[in-house]
Design a protein around this motif. Structure first.
Motif, PDB file in Angstrom:
ATOM      1  N   GLY A   3       0.817  -1.207   0.000  1.00  0.00           N
ATOM      2  CA  GLY A   3       0.000   0.000   0.000  1.00  0.00           C
ATOM      3  C   GLY A   3       0.852   1.258   0.000  1.00  0.00           C
ATOM      4  O   GLY A   3       0.536   2.235  -0.698  1.00  0.00           O
ATOM      5  N   LEU A   7       1.022   4.172  -2.858  1.00  0.00           N
ATOM      6  CA  LEU A   7       0.836   5.573  -2.492  1.00  0.00           C
ATOM      7  C   LEU A   7       1.981   6.429  -3.032  1.00  0.00           C
ATOM      8  O   LEU A   7       1.747   7.516  -3.594  1.00  0.00           O
ATOM      9  CB  LEU A   7       0.748   5.718  -0.975  1.00  0.00           C
ATOM     10  CG  LEU A   7       0.564   7.149  -0.442  1.00  0.00           C
ATOM     11  CD1 LEU A   7      -0.774   7.725  -0.884  1.00  0.00           C
ATOM     12  CD2 LEU A   7       0.677   7.170   1.086  1.00  0.00           C
ATOM     13  N   GLU A 150      -6.180  -0.633  -3.507  1.00  0.00           N
ATOM     14  CA  GLU A 150      -4.958  -0.130  -4.134  1.00  0.00           C
ATOM     15  C   GLU A 150      -5.252   1.026  -5.088  1.00  0.00           C
ATOM     16  O   GLU A 150      -4.495   2.001  -5.144  1.00  0.00           O
ATOM     17  CB  GLU A 150      -4.250  -1.264  -4.876  1.00  0.00           C
ATOM     18  CG  GLU A 150      -3.653  -2.316  -3.953  1.00  0.00           C
ATOM     19  CD  GLU A 150      -3.097  -3.491  -4.725  1.00  0.00           C
ATOM     20  OE1 GLU A 150      -2.160  -4.147  -4.220  1.00  0.00           O
ATOM     21  OE2 GLU A 150      -3.599  -3.775  -5.840  1.00  0.00           O
ATOM     22  N   THR A 153      -5.846   4.057  -3.029  1.00  0.00           N
ATOM     23  CA  THR A 153      -4.556   4.539  -2.507  1.00  0.00           C
ATOM     24  C   THR A 153      -3.781   5.278  -3.580  1.00  0.00           C
ATOM     25  O   THR A 153      -3.164   6.324  -3.327  1.00  0.00           O
ATOM     26  CB  THR A 153      -3.721   3.354  -1.978  1.00  0.00           C
ATOM     27  OG1 THR A 153      -4.463   2.650  -0.984  1.00  0.00           O
ATOM     28  CG2 THR A 153      -2.406   3.839  -1.366  1.00  0.00           C
TER      29      THR A 153
END
Length: 215
Positions: A3, A7, A150, A153
């Motif tokens: 994650g 990001l 995802e 993110t």
């Protein structure tokens, strides 16, 4: 860790897409110099929101939205081109004076909102933005391979990266603002107006080419 990596990818992508100097960048610089860093930032922040919207469309692969955008590309170019020409004329003819300098030091929420809406509108009516996201996401193997968490993110990263760029640009320009004279601001207004008009004419030319090809 996955994650966090997604990001970071989103932040880099958002920063990279926002960074090239285009019509919003020119407006951000001019408005920061003439009205202060908050006005410049909010102009760019509107573009960051639009980038986030288009980034979300590309990340989630919303086929209906993509088809709509591609099918109405000429309409977006026409609206964006006319809007750019209007902003260009107003920018070219604007001259700084004592009242504007005083207003630049005072908070004006309506001015901030106006800057935000200009950045949002100009970016949303630029179909090249969504195409850039699609191309970059495809090149990095993103979008279709991401699950919902995802993808969310990644979109958050795009928002943070784009906002970071506009904050950095407006604060950087504000740092040298006091060194620029009224004459320098007039020259900047003229140069920005000409550049914005060129962007607008290019968009209208692309629209005219598309209309001619479809006839």
């Amino acid at each position: 860790m996955q994650g966090l990596w997604v990001l970071l990818q989103g932040i880099v992508l958002g920063f990279a897409i926002a960074a090239p100097v285009g019509p919003i960048g020119l407006l951000c610089i001019r408005r920061t110099l003439q009205h202060g860093p908050l006005m410049g930032f909010f102009t760019g922040f509107g573009a960051a929101i639009a980038d986030t919207i288009y980034g979300g469309i590309a990340a989630f692969g919303v086929s209906n939205a993509l088809s709509f955008l591609r099918g109405h590309e000429i309409a977006f170019q026409l609206v964006g081109g006319v809007f750019l020409l209007v902003v260009a004329i107003r920018t070219f003819s604007q001259r700084p004076d004592a009242e504007e300098r005083e207003a630049a030091c005072a908070p004006d929420s309506k001015t901030w909102i106006g800057g935000f809406m200009t950045g949002l509108s100009l970016t949303l009516t630029n179909p090249a933005t969504i195409m850039a996201f699609i191309a970059i996401f495809a090149g990095f193997g993103l979008g279709g391979t991401l699950d919902r968490v995802e993808a969310s993110t990644l979109v958050l990263g795009v928002f943070l990266g784009a906002s970071l760029w506009w904050f950095t640009l407006s604060m950087g320009v504000a740092a040298v603002r006091h060194r620029i004279s009224d004459r320098g601001l007039v020259m900047l207004n003229h140069c920005t107006g000409v550049a914005l008009a060129a962007f607008g004419l290019w968009a209208l030319g692309m629209a005219a080419t598309g209309i001619a090809a479809s006839v």
